[in-house]
Design a protein around this motif. Structure first.
Motif, mmCIF file in Angstrom:
data_model
loop_
_atom_site.group_PDB
_atom_site.id
_atom_site.type_symbol
_atom_site.label_atom_id
_atom_site.label_comp_id
_atom_site.label_asym_id
_atom_site.label_seq_id
_atom_site.Cartn_x
_atom_site.Cartn_y
_atom_site.Cartn_z
ATOM 1 N N ARG A 79 1.045 -1.032 -0.134
ATOM 2 C CA ARG A 79 0.205 -0.006 -0.078
ATOM 3 C C ARG A 79 1.044 1.321 0.007
ATOM 4 O O ARG A 79 1.735 1.371 0.832
ATOM 5 N N LYS A 80 0.848 2.155 -1.322
ATOM 6 C CA LYS A 80 1.800 3.195 -1.165
ATOM 7 C C LYS A 80 0.971 4.614 -1.037
ATOM 8 O O LYS A 80 -0.324 4.645 -1.217
ATOM 9 N N TYR A 81 1.594 5.454 -0.303
ATOM 10 C CA TYR A 81 1.064 6.772 -0.101
ATOM 11 C C TYR A 81 1.661 7.905 -0.475
ATOM 12 O O TYR A 81 2.656 7.823 -0.753
ATOM 13 N N LEU A 85 -1.672 10.262 2.079
ATOM 14 C CA LEU A 85 -2.889 9.599 1.619
ATOM 15 C C LEU A 85 -2.634 8.124 0.767
ATOM 16 O O LEU A 85 -1.681 8.375 0.102
ATOM 17 N N ALA A 86 -3.525 7.154 0.959
ATOM 18 C CA ALA A 86 -3.051 5.783 0.231
ATOM 19 C C ALA A 86 -3.581 6.010 -1.395
ATOM 20 O O ALA A 86 -4.838 6.641 -1.350
ATOM 21 N N ILE A 87 -2.794 5.849 -2.260
ATOM 22 C CA ILE A 87 -3.065 6.202 -3.574
ATOM 23 C C ILE A 87 -2.998 4.973 -4.242
ATOM 24 O O ILE A 87 -3.560 4.972 -5.433
ATOM 25 N N LEU A 199 -2.401 -0.081 12.658
ATOM 26 C CA LEU A 199 -2.181 -0.250 11.177
ATOM 27 C C LEU A 199 -2.756 -1.357 10.618
ATOM 28 O O LEU A 199 -2.335 -2.771 11.461
ATOM 29 N N ASP A 200 -3.028 -1.625 9.339
ATOM 30 C CA ASP A 200 -3.696 -2.661 8.754
ATOM 31 C C ASP A 200 -2.352 -3.649 8.570
ATOM 32 O O ASP A 200 -1.759 -3.348 7.691
ATOM 33 N N ARG A 201 -2.590 -4.894 9.290
ATOM 34 C CA ARG A 201 -1.332 -5.695 8.885
ATOM 35 C C ARG A 201 -1.736 -6.578 7.731
ATOM 36 O O ARG A 201 -0.831 -7.568 7.594
ATOM 37 N N ASP A 202 -2.682 -6.442 6.858
ATOM 38 C CA ASP A 202 -2.752 -7.124 5.704
ATOM 39 C C ASP A 202 -1.853 -6.312 4.517
ATOM 40 O O ASP A 202 -1.923 -6.782 3.307
ATOM 41 N N TYR A 203 -0.969 -5.286 5.023
ATOM 42 C CA TYR A 203 -0.447 -4.511 4.000
ATOM 43 C C TYR A 203 0.894 -4.322 4.204
ATOM 44 O O TYR A 203 1.245 -4.117 5.501
ATOM 45 N N TRP A 204 1.989 -4.161 3.154
ATOM 46 C CA TRP A 204 3.279 -3.662 3.585
ATOM 47 C C TRP A 204 3.148 -2.101 3.079
ATOM 48 O O TRP A 204 2.979 -1.609 2.168
ATOM 49 N N HIS A 205 3.144 -1.129 4.302
ATOM 50 C CA HIS A 205 2.885 0.043 4.128
ATOM 51 C C HIS A 205 4.260 0.998 3.710
ATOM 52 O O HIS A 205 5.099 0.743 4.252
ATOM 53 N N GLN A 206 4.042 1.945 2.630
ATOM 54 C CA GLN A 206 4.946 2.557 2.065
ATOM 55 C C GLN A 206 4.540 4.081 1.934
ATOM 56 O O GLN A 206 3.776 4.365 0.976
ATOM 57 N N TRP A 207 5.411 4.836 2.624
ATOM 58 C CA TRP A 207 5.159 6.422 2.536
ATOM 59 C C TRP A 207 6.395 7.003 1.772
ATOM 60 O O TRP A 207 7.300 7.101 2.315
ATOM 61 N N PHE A 208 5.927 7.820 0.632
ATOM 62 C CA PHE A 208 7.108 8.411 -0.060
ATOM 63 C C PHE A 208 6.783 9.825 -0.250
ATOM 64 O O PHE A 208 5.546 10.171 -0.677
ATOM 65 N N ASP A 209 7.681 10.790 -0.015
ATOM 66 C CA ASP A 209 7.503 12.277 -0.765
ATOM 67 C C ASP A 209 8.921 12.660 -0.903
ATOM 68 O O ASP A 209 10.022 12.008 -1.008
ATOM 69 N N GLU A 210 8.788 13.982 -1.275
ATOM 70 C CA GLU A 210 10.147 14.557 -1.594
ATOM 71 C C GLU A 210 11.461 14.743 -0.656
ATOM 72 O O GLU A 210 12.582 14.695 -0.880
ATOM 73 N N ASP A 211 10.820 14.396 0.663
ATOM 74 C CA ASP A 211 11.897 14.575 1.687
ATOM 75 C C ASP A 211 12.229 13.192 2.307
ATOM 76 O O ASP A 211 13.163 13.233 3.169
ATOM 77 N N GLY A 212 11.787 11.979 1.882
ATOM 78 C CA GLY A 212 12.364 10.779 2.364
ATOM 79 C C GLY A 212 11.066 9.845 2.269
ATOM 80 O O GLY A 212 10.355 10.112 1.605
ATOM 81 N N LEU A 358 14.683 3.639 -6.736
ATOM 82 C CA LEU A 358 14.797 4.936 -6.245
ATOM 83 C C LEU A 358 14.268 6.058 -7.612
ATOM 84 O O LEU A 358 13.670 6.878 -7.111
ATOM 85 N N ASP A 359 14.247 5.427 -8.819
ATOM 86 C CA ASP A 359 13.321 6.413 -9.729
ATOM 87 C C ASP A 359 11.947 6.228 -9.607
ATOM 88 O O ASP A 359 11.273 7.323 -9.770
ATOM 89 N N ALA A 360 11.506 4.989 -9.288
ATOM 90 C CA ALA A 360 10.151 4.880 -9.131
ATOM 91 C C ALA A 360 9.486 5.458 -8.083
ATOM 92 O O ALA A 360 8.360 6.062 -8.197
ATOM 93 N N ILE A 361 9.988 5.467 -7.051
ATOM 94 C CA ILE A 361 9.378 6.041 -5.633
ATOM 95 C C ILE A 361 9.422 7.624 -5.877
ATOM 96 O O ILE A 361 8.640 8.192 -5.097
ATOM 97 N N ARG A 362 9.922 8.230 -6.699
ATOM 98 C CA ARG A 362 9.820 9.597 -6.947
ATOM 99 C C ARG A 362 8.461 10.035 -7.424
ATOM 100 O O ARG A 362 8.048 11.098 -7.653
ATOM 101 N N GLU A 363 7.926 8.931 -8.138
ATOM 102 C CA GLU A 363 6.653 9.290 -8.858
ATOM 103 C C GLU A 363 5.577 8.591 -8.089
ATOM 104 O O GLU A 363 5.618 7.520 -7.145
ATOM 105 N N PRO A 364 4.217 9.546 -7.928
ATOM 106 C CA PRO A 364 3.357 8.978 -7.084
ATOM 107 C C PRO A 364 2.857 7.543 -7.707
ATOM 108 O O PRO A 364 2.862 7.387 -8.918
ATOM 109 N N GLY A 365 2.568 6.629 -6.720
ATOM 110 C CA GLY A 365 2.206 5.237 -6.973
ATOM 111 C C GLY A 365 3.378 4.179 -7.106
ATOM 112 O O GLY A 365 3.276 2.834 -7.201
#
Length: 521
Positions: A79-81, A85-87, A199-212, A358-365
């Motif tokens: 689950r990516k945020y 927000l989960a997107i 937190l929902d334990r049915d997901y691997w949660h991943q929050w990404f933004d420009e700062d980390g 690293l390239d992928a996480i710079r983009e939403p999703g």
């Protein structure tokens, strides 16, 4: 000073997954083995996230795959945020499924301490236990043995020593083996095991933004345990802040928008820097290196622990044959010959996967699923270049390939079985496809006894398998009406493929193993 008389045949330094895999493989071959570790107690940290499909095949051969599967869980959807927000939800293994030739289609999540506990229990079934509080500080080589001096003044003599003691390997340093490569101080991460609520334990949660980023994956077998990974917190001068529960809470609140107090406990606090290094040699006389002691690389693709497990499985049968006098010491040179190129490939591949991620996480999703490819299963790796891979091929396989699985029936009882069940154990397996191979199968068992188990696949012979659905012939690329012999090594790679007319090649291959100089047979 000369080495003392050996007190064990093989001494393993380091009791992580690599050392334990090697110890189990040697112990089941009735090799006198000791395994030591400098730690005062066994770790309870999760660290590596689990075995990939090829390592699961290794663990099945060792008789522990069922325990590993029961203790862990399948990989979770990611689950990516973005901006809290989960997107996007992504399951990188959603389209995967087991096939007749590959029963494990995905890696398995299990805390490293649980995997190590399972392997220690298996090792104890052979009467061998890890010796804690034993730190190797000296190596003294003699003509027929090695003495390892310990920090407490004791020493242990062995015919062979294997350093499975991690990226900072004292054994490697004592050997003077170079560990060439680079450390990227910019690509840094803080890690830990945390307790978290809400937190929902049915997901691997991943929050990404420009700062980390902050990533939380549930640890199987726990109620509220999570793997925590994040970009480091930095102070005003830009220096990384040492990891702690408080810094984890601040990072969590910053990147998720949720209260940091949801994290209630943190253990295994560590700072990870991307290291890409490889030993220039895997063997110095009677001392060998395996796992992180021989190679370290990016975590992208999850190949670190897995490469070590597969190092150990490659080395175990060779070391056993040398120790028991079934082969000369030259056989040990094929360990480096086969595994060093795999480590080099792994460094390159994990580095490339890290760049893509690293390239992928710079983009939403975008998320860690970018690191997952068919290459990370380990199923496609082989040893085509090896001096132990004789000439020979079919429409699907050539010598040096991983030996595929296939469901069959026992020709005598009609009971379901699999090729992997035939392979399991410390022996070579000779498969004969077609009725014309029956005499060659009988001759091999007569000549080599328990060292070679022969199975006729629709061929009669001493042991028969019925390939009712044709999966074995398909997996091995056997054309209708052809008689083919396939010799499978104890580590379940194809050593030889030969037509029945070339059945003498089996004897030549086995005799070749007994020599001290290795050339392509």
């Amino acid at each position: 000073m000369t080495a003392s008389a050996p007190t064990t045949q093989v001494l393993i330094v380091g009791s992580g997954p690599t050392g334990l895999t090697l110890a189990c493989d040697l112990a089941r071959r009735s090799i006198d083995v000791r395994i030591i570790d400098k730690s005062a107690e066994f770790p309870r940290s999760s660290r590596a996230k689990g075995p990939n499909p090829r390592s699961l095949e290794v663990l099945e051969d060792l008789g522990v795959a069922d325990r590993v599967l029961a203790a862990g869980s399948a990989p979770l959807p990611m689950r990516k945020y973005r901006n809290g927000l989960a997107i996007a939800d992504t399951d990188p293994f959603g389209a995967s499924h087991p096939t007749p030739d590959a029963p494990y289609d995905r890696p398995w999540l299990i805390a490293q301490w649980q995997l190590e506990e399972i392997l220690r229990d298996r090792l104890a079934e052979y009467g061998v236990r890890v010796e804690l509080g034993a730190e190797a500080t000296r190596l003294t080589a003699g003509s027929d043995s090695v003495t390892v001096g310990l920090a407490d003044g004791r020493s242990i003599g062995a015919r062979y020593v294997v350093g499975c003691d991690g990226g900072h390997s004292p054994v490697r340093r004592l050997l003077g083996v170079r560990f060439e490569g680079k450390t990227n101080e910019e690509q840094m991460m803080v890690c830990g095991d945390v307790e978290a609520d809400g937190l929902d334990r049915d997901y691997w949660h991943q929050w990404f933004d420009e700062d980390g980023a902050v990533m939380l994956c549930p640890i199987p077998g726990t109620r509220s345990g999570w793997w925590f990974q994040a970009g480091p917190e930095r102070d005003r001068a830009g220096a990384p802040v040492p990891p702690s529960l408080e810094s984890f809470r601040r990072l969590f609140a910053k990147h998720t928008g949720l209260p940091g107090t949801r994290l209630t406990q943190a253990t295994l606090l560590s700072t990870y820097r991307v290291n890409e290094r490889m030993a220039d040699r895997y063997r110095v006389g009677r001392v060998l290196l395996a796992g992180d002691a021989a190679h370290v690389h990016s975590v992208a693709g999850g190949l670190g622990m897995n490469t070590g497990i597969q190092d150990a499985f490659n080395l175990g049968w060779k070391l056993a044959r040398v120790v028991t006098g079934q082969a000369g010491p030259g056989l040990l040179d094929t360990y480096e010959e086969e595994r060093l190129p795999v480590a080099s490939w792994t460094l390159d591949m994990s580095s490339e996967r890290l760049r893509v991620t690293l390239d992928a996480i710079r983009e939403p999703g975008g998320g860690l699923d970018a690191a997952v490819t068919g290459e990370t299963t380990g199923l496609g790796l082989g040893y085509h270049w090896s001096s132990l891979s004789a000439a020979g091929s079919t429409a699907r396989l050539r010598a040096g390939d991983r030996a595929p699985d296939a469901p069959c029936l026992d020709a005598g009882t009609g009971a379901p079985t699999r090729l992997f069940e035939a392979f399991a154990g410390p022996h070579f397996t000779l498969l004969g496809f077609g009725p014309g191979t029956a005499d060659a199968l009988r001759a091999a068992e007569a000549a080599y006894g328990d060292a070679v188990r022969a199975y006729g696949v629709g061929a009669g012979g001493p042991s028969g398998l019925t390939d009712e659905a044709g999966h074995a012939r398909t997996a091995y690329g056997i054309e209708p009406g052809t008689d083919i012999l396939a010799l499978v090594r104890p580590d379940n790679y194809v050593g030889l493929i030969a037509p029945t007319a070339g059945s003498r090649a089996v004897g030549a291959y086995m005799d070749h193993l007994s020599g001290t100089a290795f050339r392509r047979p």
